[in-house]
Scaffold this motif. Structure first.
Motif, PDB file in Angstrom:
ATOM      1  N   SER A  53      34.285  53.332  33.721  1.00  0.00           N
ATOM      2  CA  SER A  53      34.250  53.511  35.167  1.00  0.00           C
ATOM      3  C   SER A  53      32.828  53.256  35.652  1.00  0.00           C
ATOM      4  O   SER A  53      31.872  53.507  34.930  1.00  0.00           O
ATOM      5  CB  SER A  53      34.661  54.932  35.528  1.00  0.00           C
ATOM      6  OG  SER A  53      35.982  55.176  35.135  1.00  0.00           O
ATOM      7  N   GLN A  62      31.717  47.150  45.008  1.00  0.00           N
ATOM      8  CA  GLN A  62      32.978  47.555  44.401  1.00  0.00           C
ATOM      9  C   GLN A  62      32.697  48.599  43.326  1.00  0.00           C
ATOM     10  O   GLN A  62      31.729  48.492  42.588  1.00  0.00           O
ATOM     11  CB  GLN A  62      33.661  46.338  43.772  1.00  0.00           C
ATOM     12  CG  GLN A  62      35.026  46.645  43.215  1.00  0.00           C
ATOM     13  CD  GLN A  62      35.618  45.450  42.503  1.00  0.00           C
ATOM     14  OE1 GLN A  62      35.448  45.292  41.322  1.00  0.00           O
ATOM     15  NE2 GLN A  62      36.297  44.608  43.261  1.00  0.00           N
ATOM     16  N   SER A  63      33.538  49.610  43.257  1.00  0.00           N
ATOM     17  CA  SER A  63      33.470  50.624  42.221  1.00  0.00           C
ATOM     18  C   SER A  63      34.801  50.631  41.488  1.00  0.00           C
ATOM     19  O   SER A  63      35.818  50.206  42.016  1.00  0.00           O
ATOM     20  CB  SER A  63      33.210  52.002  42.826  1.00  0.00           C
ATOM     21  OG  SER A  63      31.974  52.025  43.500  1.00  0.00           O
ATOM     22  N   MET A  64      34.797  51.133  40.259  1.00  0.00           N
ATOM     23  CA  MET A  64      36.034  51.179  39.490  1.00  0.00           C
ATOM     24  C   MET A  64      36.151  52.530  38.800  1.00  0.00           C
ATOM     25  O   MET A  64      35.162  53.077  38.317  1.00  0.00           O
ATOM     26  CB  MET A  64      36.069  50.068  38.445  1.00  0.00           C
ATOM     27  CG  MET A  64      37.383  49.962  37.708  1.00  0.00           C
ATOM     28  SD  MET A  64      37.441  48.451  36.716  1.00  0.00           S
ATOM     29  CE  MET A  64      39.022  48.672  35.931  1.00  0.00           C
ATOM     30  N   ILE A  69      40.253  50.663  41.996  1.00  0.00           N
ATOM     31  CA  ILE A  69      38.963  50.211  42.506  1.00  0.00           C
ATOM     32  C   ILE A  69      38.785  50.716  43.931  1.00  0.00           C
ATOM     33  O   ILE A  69      39.751  51.047  44.619  1.00  0.00           O
ATOM     34  CB  ILE A  69      38.817  48.680  42.469  1.00  0.00           C
ATOM     35  CG1 ILE A  69      39.906  47.993  43.291  1.00  0.00           C
ATOM     36  CG2 ILE A  69      38.825  48.175  41.045  1.00  0.00           C
ATOM     37  CD1 ILE A  69      39.716  46.500  43.437  1.00  0.00           C
ATOM     38  N   TYR A  71      35.838  50.357  47.507  1.00  0.00           N
ATOM     39  CA  TYR A  71      34.709  49.662  48.104  1.00  0.00           C
ATOM     40  C   TYR A  71      33.939  50.639  48.971  1.00  0.00           C
ATOM     41  O   TYR A  71      34.532  51.442  49.692  1.00  0.00           O
ATOM     42  CB  TYR A  71      35.182  48.471  48.951  1.00  0.00           C
ATOM     43  CG  TYR A  71      35.821  47.403  48.107  1.00  0.00           C
ATOM     44  CD1 TYR A  71      35.063  46.365  47.599  1.00  0.00           C
ATOM     45  CD2 TYR A  71      37.167  47.466  47.786  1.00  0.00           C
ATOM     46  CE1 TYR A  71      35.633  45.393  46.795  1.00  0.00           C
ATOM     47  CE2 TYR A  71      37.750  46.495  46.980  1.00  0.00           C
ATOM     48  CZ  TYR A  71      36.982  45.467  46.494  1.00  0.00           C
ATOM     49  OH  TYR A  71      37.541  44.517  45.691  1.00  0.00           O
ATOM     50  N   LYS A 105      41.897  43.345  35.416  1.00  0.00           N
ATOM     51  CA  LYS A 105      40.537  43.529  35.944  1.00  0.00           C
ATOM     52  C   LYS A 105      39.547  43.698  34.794  1.00  0.00           C
ATOM     53  O   LYS A 105      38.471  43.103  34.795  1.00  0.00           O
ATOM     54  CB  LYS A 105      40.519  44.764  36.863  1.00  0.00           C
ATOM     55  CG  LYS A 105      39.178  45.089  37.442  1.00  0.00           C
ATOM     56  CD  LYS A 105      38.822  44.154  38.551  1.00  0.00           C
ATOM     57  CE  LYS A 105      37.541  44.615  39.224  1.00  0.00           C
ATOM     58  NZ  LYS A 105      36.976  43.570  40.041  1.00  0.00           N
TER      59      LYS A 105
END
Length: 173
Positions: A53, A62-64, A69, A71, A105
């Motif tokens: 992560s 963008q974050s995961m 995900i 933004y 992803k």
């Protein structure tokens, strides 16, 4: 430039950097002076190698997470000064992705390094990745486009020639 010219240019630059004392595996786009380092930050290493992560901190970054995900608030929503003064990185859009899309992803991020972990991929999919992707893996292995050591799938020099198409084979269907 044609695909062959790009491959030849990468090959030339790759070997030139090795001659200068840098280390990398063919197909990587990062190099290091240390032979036991892949030449990236711990953030990128965890993100590329293990689907870790991450939290992006740029404007509209963008974050995961393990579920999807998100933004951060976009630069058009507020001024940069207001964003800094708010002392938060509010998530504007959050997408909870199905396991197959999370896996896709991760493969796309792993392609940056030319490799991905079957173990981590299995965790994201919720099933055995070797079975789920058996057609793609068998096709690529039979042509020498990838190698599998332990649980890591790695692109070979001949597979790197078809880099984009090769990693696209693993997109979820």
């Amino acid at each position: 430039m044609s695909k062959d010219e790009l491959y030849d240019a990468y090959s030339f630059l790759y070997h030139s950097l090795l001659d200068l004392g840098y280390h990398a595996r063919f197909g990587q786009n990062t190099f290091s002076k240390s032979s036991n380092d892949i030449g990236v930050s711990s953030y990128l290493r965890e993100r590329m190698m293990n689907a870790g992560s991450y939290k992006g901190f740029g404007i509209s970054a963008q974050s995961m997470s393990r579920n999807g995900i998100s933004y951060n608030v976009g630069k058009l929503k507020t001024s940069f000064k207001d964003l800094l003064e708010s002392k938060t990185f509010t998530e504007e859009y959050v997408y909870h992705l199905p396991p197959k899309e999370l896996a896709a992803k991760y493969i796309a991020i792993g392609a940056y390094n030319g490799s991905f972990s079957l173990k981590r991929l299995s965790e994201l999919l919720g099933c055995d990745a070797r079975t789920y992707y058996s057609g793609q893996l068998d096709f690529c292995l039979s042509r020498g486009y990838i190698e599998i050591f332990d649980d890591r799938v790695t692109v070979t020099p001949s597979g790197f020639k078809y880099y984009g198409a090769l990693f696209s084979l693993f997109y979820s269907t």
